[in-house]
Design a protein around this motif. Structure first.
Motif, mmCIF file in Angstrom:
data_model
loop_
_atom_site.group_PDB
_atom_site.id
_atom_site.type_symbol
_atom_site.label_atom_id
_atom_site.label_comp_id
_atom_site.label_asym_id
_atom_site.label_seq_id
_atom_site.Cartn_x
_atom_site.Cartn_y
_atom_site.Cartn_z
ATOM 1 N N LEU A 60 0.831 -1.207 0.000
ATOM 2 C CA LEU A 60 0.000 0.000 0.000
ATOM 3 C C LEU A 60 0.862 1.253 0.000
ATOM 4 C CD1 LEU A 60 -2.701 1.498 0.263
ATOM 5 C CD2 LEU A 60 -2.535 1.183 2.740
ATOM 6 N N LEU A 61 1.922 1.253 0.778
ATOM 7 C CA LEU A 61 2.796 2.419 0.858
ATOM 8 C C LEU A 61 3.422 2.724 -0.507
ATOM 9 C CD1 LEU A 61 5.274 3.091 3.760
ATOM 10 C CD2 LEU A 61 5.921 3.579 1.407
ATOM 11 N N LEU A 62 3.897 1.674 -1.190
ATOM 12 C CA LEU A 62 4.489 1.866 -2.510
ATOM 13 C C LEU A 62 3.450 2.378 -3.514
ATOM 14 C CD1 LEU A 62 6.628 -1.411 -2.634
ATOM 15 C CD2 LEU A 62 7.406 0.887 -2.048
ATOM 16 N N LEU A 156 12.369 18.174 2.263
ATOM 17 C CA LEU A 156 12.244 17.698 3.638
ATOM 18 C C LEU A 156 11.963 16.196 3.687
ATOM 19 C CD1 LEU A 156 12.214 18.872 6.563
ATOM 20 C CD2 LEU A 156 9.728 18.973 6.364
ATOM 21 N N THR A 157 11.027 15.740 2.882
ATOM 22 C CA THR A 157 10.677 14.314 2.916
ATOM 23 C C THR A 157 11.670 13.455 2.139
ATOM 24 O OG1 THR A 157 9.205 14.566 0.990
ATOM 25 C CG2 THR A 157 8.224 14.795 3.187
ATOM 26 N N ALA A 158 12.518 14.089 1.309
ATOM 27 C CA ALA A 158 13.538 13.309 0.596
ATOM 28 C C ALA A 158 14.495 12.637 1.571
ATOM 29 C CB ALA A 158 14.307 14.222 -0.362
ATOM 30 N N VAL A 159 14.698 13.244 2.721
ATOM 31 C CA VAL A 159 15.646 12.691 3.702
ATOM 32 C C VAL A 159 15.206 11.313 4.195
ATOM 33 C CG1 VAL A 159 16.758 13.057 5.935
ATOM 34 C CG2 VAL A 159 16.418 14.988 4.374
ATOM 35 N N PRO A 160 13.980 11.153 4.737
ATOM 36 C CA PRO A 160 13.574 9.795 5.150
ATOM 37 C C PRO A 160 13.423 8.830 3.977
ATOM 38 C CG PRO A 160 11.741 11.346 5.388
ATOM 39 C CD PRO A 160 12.965 12.156 5.128
ATOM 40 N N TRP A 161 13.049 9.335 2.806
ATOM 41 C CA TRP A 161 12.948 8.439 1.648
ATOM 42 C C TRP A 161 14.319 7.850 1.312
ATOM 43 C CZ3 TRP A 161 9.031 6.045 -0.331
ATOM 44 C CH2 TRP A 161 7.754 6.615 -0.336
ATOM 45 N N ILE A 162 15.344 8.682 1.221
ATOM 46 C CA ILE A 162 16.664 8.209 0.832
ATOM 47 C C ILE A 162 17.310 7.395 1.954
ATOM 48 C CG2 ILE A 162 18.987 8.906 0.148
ATOM 49 C CD1 ILE A 162 16.839 9.200 -2.014
ATOM 50 N N ILE A 163 17.201 7.859 3.191
ATOM 51 C CA ILE A 163 17.773 7.085 4.302
ATOM 52 C C ILE A 163 17.116 5.720 4.381
ATOM 53 C CG2 ILE A 163 17.994 6.958 6.815
ATOM 54 C CD1 ILE A 163 18.320 9.970 6.862
ATOM 55 N N GLY A 164 15.789 5.669 4.206
ATOM 56 C CA GLY A 164 15.091 4.385 4.213
ATOM 57 C C GLY A 164 15.561 3.487 3.092
ATOM 58 N N ARG A 173 13.048 0.874 7.591
ATOM 59 C CA ARG A 173 12.661 1.406 6.285
ATOM 60 C C ARG A 173 11.163 1.672 6.243
ATOM 61 N NH1 ARG A 173 14.427 -1.794 0.952
ATOM 62 N NH2 ARG A 173 16.422 -0.831 1.556
ATOM 63 N N GLY A 174 10.376 0.752 6.753
ATOM 64 C CA GLY A 174 8.930 0.941 6.762
ATOM 65 C C GLY A 174 8.513 2.151 7.563
ATOM 66 N N VAL A 175 9.160 2.364 8.718
ATOM 67 C CA VAL A 175 8.823 3.512 9.568
ATOM 68 C C VAL A 175 9.168 4.818 8.859
ATOM 69 C CG1 VAL A 175 9.384 4.708 11.715
ATOM 70 C CG2 VAL A 175 9.043 2.231 11.722
ATOM 71 N N LEU A 176 10.373 4.883 8.292
ATOM 72 C CA LEU A 176 10.809 6.113 7.625
ATOM 73 C C LEU A 176 9.946 6.421 6.402
ATOM 74 C CD1 LEU A 176 14.685 5.703 7.852
ATOM 75 C CD2 LEU A 176 13.321 7.472 8.962
ATOM 76 N N SER A 178 6.895 5.344 5.774
ATOM 77 C CA SER A 178 5.523 5.656 6.204
ATOM 78 C C SER A 178 5.432 7.111 6.649
ATOM 79 C CB SER A 178 5.097 4.733 7.350
ATOM 80 O OG SER A 178 5.035 3.390 6.921
ATOM 81 N N LEU A 179 6.455 7.552 7.390
ATOM 82 C CA LEU A 179 6.504 8.952 7.815
ATOM 83 C C LEU A 179 6.581 9.874 6.604
ATOM 84 C CD1 LEU A 179 6.874 11.192 9.963
ATOM 85 C CD2 LEU A 179 9.339 10.720 9.881
ATOM 86 N N ALA A 180 7.429 9.508 5.630
ATOM 87 C CA ALA A 180 7.634 10.362 4.462
ATOM 88 C C ALA A 180 6.375 10.497 3.628
ATOM 89 C CB ALA A 180 8.781 9.807 3.614
ATOM 90 N N VAL A 181 5.717 9.379 3.326
ATOM 91 C CA VAL A 181 4.541 9.447 2.464
ATOM 92 C C VAL A 181 3.382 10.122 3.193
ATOM 93 C CG1 VAL A 181 3.407 7.241 3.026
ATOM 94 C CG2 VAL A 181 3.305 8.135 0.693
ATOM 95 N N THR A 182 3.301 9.948 4.520
ATOM 96 C CA THR A 182 2.260 10.629 5.291
ATOM 97 C C THR A 182 2.454 12.141 5.243
ATOM 98 O OG1 THR A 182 2.002 8.731 6.784
ATOM 99 C CG2 THR A 182 1.198 10.863 7.560
#
Length: 405
Positions: A60-62, A156-164, A173-176, A178-182
């Motif tokens: 779902l996240l993807l 701003l959201t690129a950071v959790p996307w790339i780190i994940g 990865r799922g937590v980061l 999920s935070l980014a897409v939210t």
């Protein structure tokens, strides 16, 4: 109609309301992307020793990331002239990035995580940079700070996307992500509020209402087409014989797809262009129907997965998790359709509510039934909803949209 010195033009009344061939080309990429989503869900439901809620949540996240790219592109081409060079380049970048994401999606939470995240971030940031470069920082003459706000949140959201993406497989990865897409969805809904830049006001924006409505209609048809593709490949391939049980499951799958089409387009889906045009705030309504369409499309994809399982194992053992697809998919579609109906007419038909209640009520009785029986029950409930719609509208003048927004 506003125009920048680069030729980037805001939509005007004389602009064509039809989708361009380039936009339809983008849709072809998403046909493939939806097949990858379906295949990943099928793996989630059939692979042993998996935690279904976690695996389906990853899928779902993807899917949410892909939908956000498509929906924002539809908004861009509905507010800016799609024949402008900068807009065409942005659509092409979205085509390439979405295709890379679709190819990486099956292993999006595995070894191709960085590829998926990198493509997503590249599209989000790259599109804004293209507009800024092409227009010398004034992509929207009526709101020059708009692209800067989007760039702020995308960065701003690129950071959790790339780190994940850099992290190995695991919960982090799922937590980061999920935070980014939210945050991406919240920022879009709120108009990307940014320090000293304010927020984007969707109300009053120049908008090609009929074009945006047609784009939503087209994507829902893409989802129906993907469902037909999945059930057709399952029934015709794999060396399975055309037994009565498999043929029956295939017939029920086709019937359900037709019912989805009927329930959507009659009548809210049919008059969506007129509804957005007549709305007090067309831009706000155009933005809100993106979420109800997202819900309906997710329900169609999930139902297609359930029917693939039913065709492959019509009389076999029915794991309880399969009920989530065969019955949960139609329920999710009706939830989205009820919300969509309210957006168009300001009310919800009792048939939608009755269908949802019945889908929930039959779950205990379906636990020990065959997949074929469960599929038949779901199709029967949807058929009842469609018949009630026909009965209510028979002999009456076509209802006109009355959006509450």
């Amino acid at each position: 109609m506003g125009e920048t010195h680069s030729g980037l033009i805001l939509r005007g009344e004389a602009s064509s309301q039809r989708a361009t061939f380039l936009e339809l080309f983008l849709d072809l990429v998403f046909v493939f992307a939806l097949t990858r989503v379906s295949q990943r869900l099928i793996t989630d439901f059939t692979t042993e020793q998996r935690i279904l809620l976690s695996e389906a949540g990853q899928t779902l996240l993807l899917f949410l990331a892909l939908w956000l790219l498509w929906a924002t592109t539809a908004w861009i081409t509905s507010t800016l002239e799609p024949d402008a060079l900068a807009v065409q380049v942005v659509v092409v970048v979205t085509v390439v990035g979405s295709m890379v994401m679709a190819v990486a999606l099956p292993q999006g939470f595995g070894e191709r995580g960085l590829v998926f995240a990198g493509a997503y971030v590249s599209v989000q940031i790259g599109r804004i940079l293209i507009f800024l470069l092409a227009t010398h920082g004034r992509a929207d003459p009526t709101d020059p700070a708009a692209p800067l706000r989007v760039l702020f949140w995308s960065g701003l959201t690129a950071v959790p996307w790339i780190i994940g993406g850099l992290l190995g497989e695991g919960a982090a990865r799922g937590v980061l992500w999920s935070l980014a897409v939210t945050v991406d969805y919240i920022a879009l809904t709120l108009g990307w509020p940014a320090p000293r830049l304010g927020r984007t006001r969707f109300s009053g924006q120049t908008l090609a209402e009929e074009h945006l409505a047609e784009r939503y209609q087209q994507f829902l048809l893409i989802a129906l087409g993907e469902s037909i593709f999945v059930i057709g490949v399952t029934f015709s391939g794999g060396g399975g014989a055309f037994t009565p049980a498999r043929t029956g499951a295939f017939g029920l799958a086709l019937l359900t797809t037709v019912l989805f089409w009927r329930i959507y387009f009659y009548r809210a889906g049919q008059v969506l262009p007129l509804a957005i045009t007549r709305a007090r705030d067309p831009a706000r309504l155009g933005q809100s129907v993106a979420y109800t369409h997202l819900t309906m499309i997710a329900g169609i994809v999930l139902t297609g997965v359930g029917y693939e399982l039913s065709i492959a194992h019509p009389l076999g053992h029915n794991p309880p998790a399969w009920l989530f697809a065969v019955l949960g998919g139609p329920a999710l579609f009706l939830v989205g359709r009820a919300g969509f109906e309210y957006q168009v007419f300001g009310r919800v038909s009792r048939s939608r509510v009755a269908g949802l209640i019945l889908l929930g009520a039959v779950v205990p009785a379906m636990l020990n039934m065959s997949p074929l029986t469960i599929a038949g029950t779901a199709a029967g409930i949807l058929l009842g909803v469609a018949l009630l719609d026909f009965r209510r509208s028979h002999g009456r003048a076509p209802e006109q949209p009355a959006p509450p927004i």
